[in-house]
Motif scaffolding. Structure first.
Motif, PDB file in Angstrom:
ATOM      1  N   ALA A 222       0.765  -1.314  -0.030  1.00 44.17           N
ATOM      2  CA  ALA A 222      -0.029  -0.056  -0.140  1.00 44.17           C
ATOM      3  C   ALA A 222       0.770   1.463   0.150  1.00 44.17           C
ATOM      4  O   ALA A 222       0.374   2.309  -0.326  1.00 44.17           O
ATOM      5  CB  ALA A 222      -0.886  -0.118   1.277  1.00 44.17           C
ATOM      6  N   ILE A 223       2.138   1.127   0.513  1.00 39.30           N
ATOM      7  CA  ILE A 223       3.117   2.249   0.591  1.00 39.30           C
ATOM      8  C   ILE A 223       3.307   2.720  -0.976  1.00 39.30           C
ATOM      9  O   ILE A 223       3.307   3.975  -1.319  1.00 39.30           O
ATOM     10  CB  ILE A 223       4.421   1.979   1.155  1.00 39.30           C
ATOM     11  N   VAL A 224       3.108   1.831  -1.883  1.00 39.07           N
ATOM     12  CA  VAL A 224       3.441   2.260  -3.410  1.00 39.07           C
ATOM     13  C   VAL A 224       2.232   2.656  -3.646  1.00 39.07           C
ATOM     14  O   VAL A 224       2.142   3.791  -4.613  1.00 39.07           O
ATOM     15  CB  VAL A 224       3.978   0.882  -4.093  1.00 39.07           C
ATOM     16  N   TYR A 225       1.058   2.146  -3.557  1.00 39.80           N
ATOM     17  CA  TYR A 225      -0.118   2.552  -4.192  1.00 39.80           C
ATOM     18  C   TYR A 225      -0.528   4.010  -3.466  1.00 39.80           C
ATOM     19  O   TYR A 225      -1.163   4.850  -4.491  1.00 39.80           O
ATOM     20  CB  TYR A 225      -1.411   1.716  -3.531  1.00 39.80           C
ATOM     21  N   SER A 226       0.068   4.351  -2.315  1.00 38.98           N
ATOM     22  CA  SER A 226      -0.195   5.702  -1.983  1.00 38.98           C
ATOM     23  C   SER A 226       0.439   6.701  -2.726  1.00 38.98           C
ATOM     24  O   SER A 226       0.316   8.078  -2.923  1.00 38.98           O
ATOM     25  CB  SER A 226       0.135   5.960  -0.441  1.00 38.98           C
ATOM     26  N   ALA A 227       1.651   6.436  -3.341  1.00 38.06           N
ATOM     27  CA  ALA A 227       2.522   7.187  -4.220  1.00 38.06           C
ATOM     28  C   ALA A 227       1.633   7.549  -5.526  1.00 38.06           C
ATOM     29  O   ALA A 227       1.891   8.529  -6.088  1.00 38.06           O
ATOM     30  CB  ALA A 227       3.953   6.595  -4.477  1.00 38.06           C
ATOM     31  N   LEU A 228       0.909   6.564  -5.925  1.00 33.85           N
ATOM     32  CA  LEU A 228       0.210   6.886  -6.988  1.00 33.85           C
ATOM     33  C   LEU A 228      -1.158   7.783  -6.683  1.00 33.85           C
ATOM     34  O   LEU A 228      -1.424   8.646  -7.357  1.00 33.85           O
ATOM     35  CB  LEU A 228      -0.425   5.221  -7.670  1.00 33.85           C
ATOM     36  N   LEU A 229      -1.846   7.424  -5.687  1.00 35.56           N
ATOM     37  CA  LEU A 229      -2.788   8.288  -5.160  1.00 35.56           C
ATOM     38  C   LEU A 229      -2.621   9.660  -4.937  1.00 35.56           C
ATOM     39  O   LEU A 229      -3.383  10.368  -5.397  1.00 35.56           O
ATOM     40  CB  LEU A 229      -3.562   7.628  -3.844  1.00 35.56           C
ATOM     41  N   SER A 230      -1.492   9.842  -4.233  1.00 36.88           N
ATOM     42  CA  SER A 230      -1.183  11.519  -4.003  1.00 36.88           C
ATOM     43  C   SER A 230      -0.439  11.949  -5.063  1.00 36.88           C
ATOM     44  O   SER A 230      -0.334  13.287  -5.123  1.00 36.88           O
ATOM     45  CB  SER A 230      -0.168  11.182  -2.608  1.00 36.88           C
ATOM     46  N   PHE A 231       0.141  11.377  -5.989  1.00 36.82           N
ATOM     47  CA  PHE A 231       1.241  12.338  -6.915  1.00 36.82           C
ATOM     48  C   PHE A 231       1.281  11.653  -8.298  1.00 36.82           C
ATOM     49  O   PHE A 231       1.919  12.530  -9.242  1.00 36.82           O
ATOM     50  CB  PHE A 231       2.836  11.726  -6.519  1.00 36.82           C
ATOM     51  N   SER A 363      12.100   8.495 -11.333  1.00 36.60           N
ATOM     52  CA  SER A 363      13.089   7.782 -10.715  1.00 36.60           C
ATOM     53  C   SER A 363      12.236   7.031  -9.515  1.00 36.60           C
ATOM     54  O   SER A 363      12.795   5.940  -9.306  1.00 36.60           O
ATOM     55  CB  SER A 363      14.082   8.435 -10.377  1.00 36.60           C
ATOM     56  N   LEU A 364      11.445   7.721  -8.938  1.00 35.11           N
ATOM     57  CA  LEU A 364      10.638   7.147  -7.552  1.00 35.11           C
ATOM     58  C   LEU A 364      10.033   5.984  -7.952  1.00 35.11           C
ATOM     59  O   LEU A 364       9.980   5.133  -7.547  1.00 35.11           O
ATOM     60  CB  LEU A 364       9.885   8.342  -7.096  1.00 35.11           C
ATOM     61  N   TYR A 365       9.164   6.233  -9.282  1.00 29.36           N
ATOM     62  CA  TYR A 365       8.395   5.138  -9.535  1.00 29.36           C
ATOM     63  C   TYR A 365       9.016   3.961 -10.338  1.00 29.36           C
ATOM     64  O   TYR A 365       8.833   2.655 -10.045  1.00 29.36           O
ATOM     65  CB  TYR A 365       7.274   5.564 -10.740  1.00 29.36           C
ATOM     66  N   PHE A 366      10.323   4.233 -10.846  1.00 29.58           N
ATOM     67  CA  PHE A 366      11.247   3.044 -11.088  1.00 29.58           C
ATOM     68  C   PHE A 366      11.525   2.189  -9.974  1.00 29.58           C
ATOM     69  O   PHE A 366      11.758   1.133 -10.201  1.00 29.58           O
ATOM     70  CB  PHE A 366      12.556   3.862 -11.880  1.00 29.58           C
ATOM     71  N   LEU A 367      12.199   2.837  -8.633  1.00 29.14           N
ATOM     72  CA  LEU A 367      12.706   2.458  -7.659  1.00 29.14           C
ATOM     73  C   LEU A 367      11.204   1.532  -7.148  1.00 29.14           C
ATOM     74  O   LEU A 367      11.291   0.595  -6.602  1.00 29.14           O
ATOM     75  CB  LEU A 367      13.100   3.103  -6.585  1.00 29.14           C
ATOM     76  N   CYS A 368      10.146   2.105  -7.189  1.00 30.96           N
ATOM     77  CA  CYS A 368       8.697   1.263  -6.505  1.00 30.96           C
ATOM     78  C   CYS A 368       8.551   0.001  -7.257  1.00 30.96           C
ATOM     79  O   CYS A 368       8.158  -0.733  -6.722  1.00 30.96           O
ATOM     80  CB  CYS A 368       7.615   2.206  -6.631  1.00 30.96           C
ATOM     81  N   SER A 369       8.984  -0.067  -8.456  1.00 30.65           N
ATOM     82  CA  SER A 369       8.616  -1.324  -9.412  1.00 30.65           C
ATOM     83  C   SER A 369       9.589  -2.592  -8.900  1.00 30.65           C
ATOM     84  O   SER A 369       9.133  -3.566  -8.740  1.00 30.65           O
ATOM     85  CB  SER A 369       8.986  -1.128 -10.908  1.00 30.65           C
ATOM     86  N   PHE A 370      10.753  -2.268  -8.222  1.00 30.59           N
ATOM     87  CA  PHE A 370      11.685  -3.291  -7.716  1.00 30.59           C
ATOM     88  C   PHE A 370      11.321  -3.463  -6.149  1.00 30.59           C
ATOM     89  O   PHE A 370      11.345  -4.652  -5.847  1.00 30.59           O
ATOM     90  CB  PHE A 370      13.160  -2.692  -7.862  1.00 30.59           C
ATOM     91  N   TYR A 371      10.616  -2.269  -5.445  1.00 31.29           N
ATOM     92  CA  TYR A 371      10.000  -2.475  -4.203  1.00 31.29           C
ATOM     93  C   TYR A 371       8.977  -3.375  -4.199  1.00 31.29           C
ATOM     94  O   TYR A 371       9.096  -4.247  -3.237  1.00 31.29           O
ATOM     95  CB  TYR A 371       9.703  -1.156  -3.765  1.00 31.29           C
TER      96      TYR A 371
END
Length: 400
Positions: A222-231, A363-371
């Motif tokens: 959900a930490i990654v999903y929040s990055a989508l919702l917010s930004f 860059s943030l979303y790129f790192l999120c894909s590995f997370y």
């Protein structure tokens, strides 16, 4: 052999009540920070508190609601929560300070946390056991639809007709949640089965242990999903596709709707592992495609992949949390899962905001894909290997 009926009147009504709950939530989520900035000349941190206070009160109220559900009537908890939620919606017309609004957000969050917990417990009882994966998938779709429509309705209302109209709409929608909740009928068995004696205080009164492991996996992702919702809308401006940014969650929802008849049935037929691992991979690929987007096509393709990936994972995780719990513990299991999930959303919004100040969103979303792929490892150890180790220990003890 005939399948037990899923689309009953009560299942439809509880899904509608959930839809109206989340529609109110999303209408206000995107508009209240704007209102605070414009009406009270607030700063960004004060405006952000509109969401933080709401989520914190929801997180705190959920375990309490779960304990009440275990001890008493699902219907009473639901109606009490919906009345609090609807009453709080009426109060937004009155305060003239940020502090006043934050107090109402606190009350509104209590109603929301209790109501969503009760709704989750009730729908788990209404869905036939053999169709739980399919039923939970359709039920969670009501949340997804609210996520698409809520921001659109809220922003249109406040921009075209003003804040008063927006507040009137939120009251009408909250009333819809109450009315549809009133029409749900539960069997006497469902209403009386939870009359059990519970110790005055125990951590198990507030947390269902069987739901914790899958909730941790859900909160982690959900930490990654929040990055989508917010930004994601900010990122759309960054890559010059702002004209289609509003379509991101529309495409997300359409792909989700198209896949739901299949993914829910597969969950019931083949079990969660067959669904979870491919969905995590799709989620990760979708985030990778998003990070590399340079135009509208790849931006919207990523939305579809994320919708199929994360949109399948969330109801699957919630189904696992419910199935792992005893019938009378389903309310507490729902509360445990949603509370930890919301902590992930709240923590993600905070952390992503800090990280985004240091790097661009690509860059943030790129790192999120590995997370996200780490989430597959976490799921393996929390849900695949751990239960198997317990089973092996049990067999050894039995042999001795």
């Amino acid at each position: 052999m005939n399948k037990p009926k899923l689309w009953t009147k009560d299942f439809i009504n509880i899904s509608l009540s959930n839809f109206f709950l989340f529609l109110t939530f999303y209408i206000l989520l995107v508009t209240l920070p704007i209102y605070a900035l414009q009406e009270f000349d607030s700063n960004a941190s004060q405006a952000g508190l509109m969401t933080t206070v709401f989520l914190l009160s929801a997180i705190i109220s959920r375990p309490l609601a779960g304990q009440w559900l275990e001890r008493g009537s699902n219907k009473k908890v639901l109606l009490t929560a919906l009345i609090i939620f609807a009453a709080a919606s009426l109060l937004y017309f009155f305060p003239n300070t940020v502090t006043g609004f934050l107090i109402i957000r606190l009350l509104h969050g209590v109603g929301f946390g209790m109501a969503t917990t009760a709704v989750g417990a009730i729908v788990a009882d209404l869905i036939p056991g053999s169709r739980r994966g399919e039923g939970m998938g359709y039920f969670v779709m009501s949340t997804n639809l609210a996520m698409v429509l809520g921001p659109f309705i809220g922003l249109t209302a406040i921009q075209q007709w003003g804040a008063k109209t927006m507040f009137i709409l939120s009251v009408i929608v909250a009333a819809g949640a109450l009315i549809t909740g009133l029409t749900v009928k539960l069997s006497k068995t469902d209403e009386t089965k939870k009359q059990v004696i519970v110790p005055a205080f125990s951590i198990k009164n507030f947390i269902e242990p069987s739901a914790v492991s899958i909730a941790i996996v859900g909160g982690f992702l959900a930490i990654v999903y929040s990055a989508l919702l917010s930004f994601v809308s900010v990122y759309a401006n960054e890559i010059h596709v702002s004209e289609v940014s509003s379509l991101f969650f529309v495409v997300y929802a359409i792909i989700l709707l198209m896949s739901r008849p299949f993914t829910g049935k597969w969950l019931d037929q083949y079990g969660p592992h067959v669904i979870v691992f491919p969905s995590i991979i799709l989620f990760a690929i979708g985030m990778f495609v998003l990070s590399q987007s340079v135009g509208a096509v790849t931006f919207l393709v990523s939305a579809g992949m994320i919708g199929l990936g994360w949109g399948t994972l969330f109801p699957t995780f919630q189904t696992i949390a419910i199935q792992n719990a005893a019938p009378r513990k389903r309310g507490l299991a729902t509360a445990t899962f949603l509370s930890i999930y919301d902590i992930g959303i709240a923590l993600g919004s905070f952390l992503v905001g800090l990280i985004a100040a240091k790097m661009d969103f690509s860059s943030l979303y790129f790192l999120c894909s590995f997370y996200i792929l780490i989430g597959a490892v976490l799921y393996y150890f929390m849900q695949v290997r751990k239960p198997e180790m317990k089973r092996q220990r049990y067999l050894k003890v039995k042999e001795q």
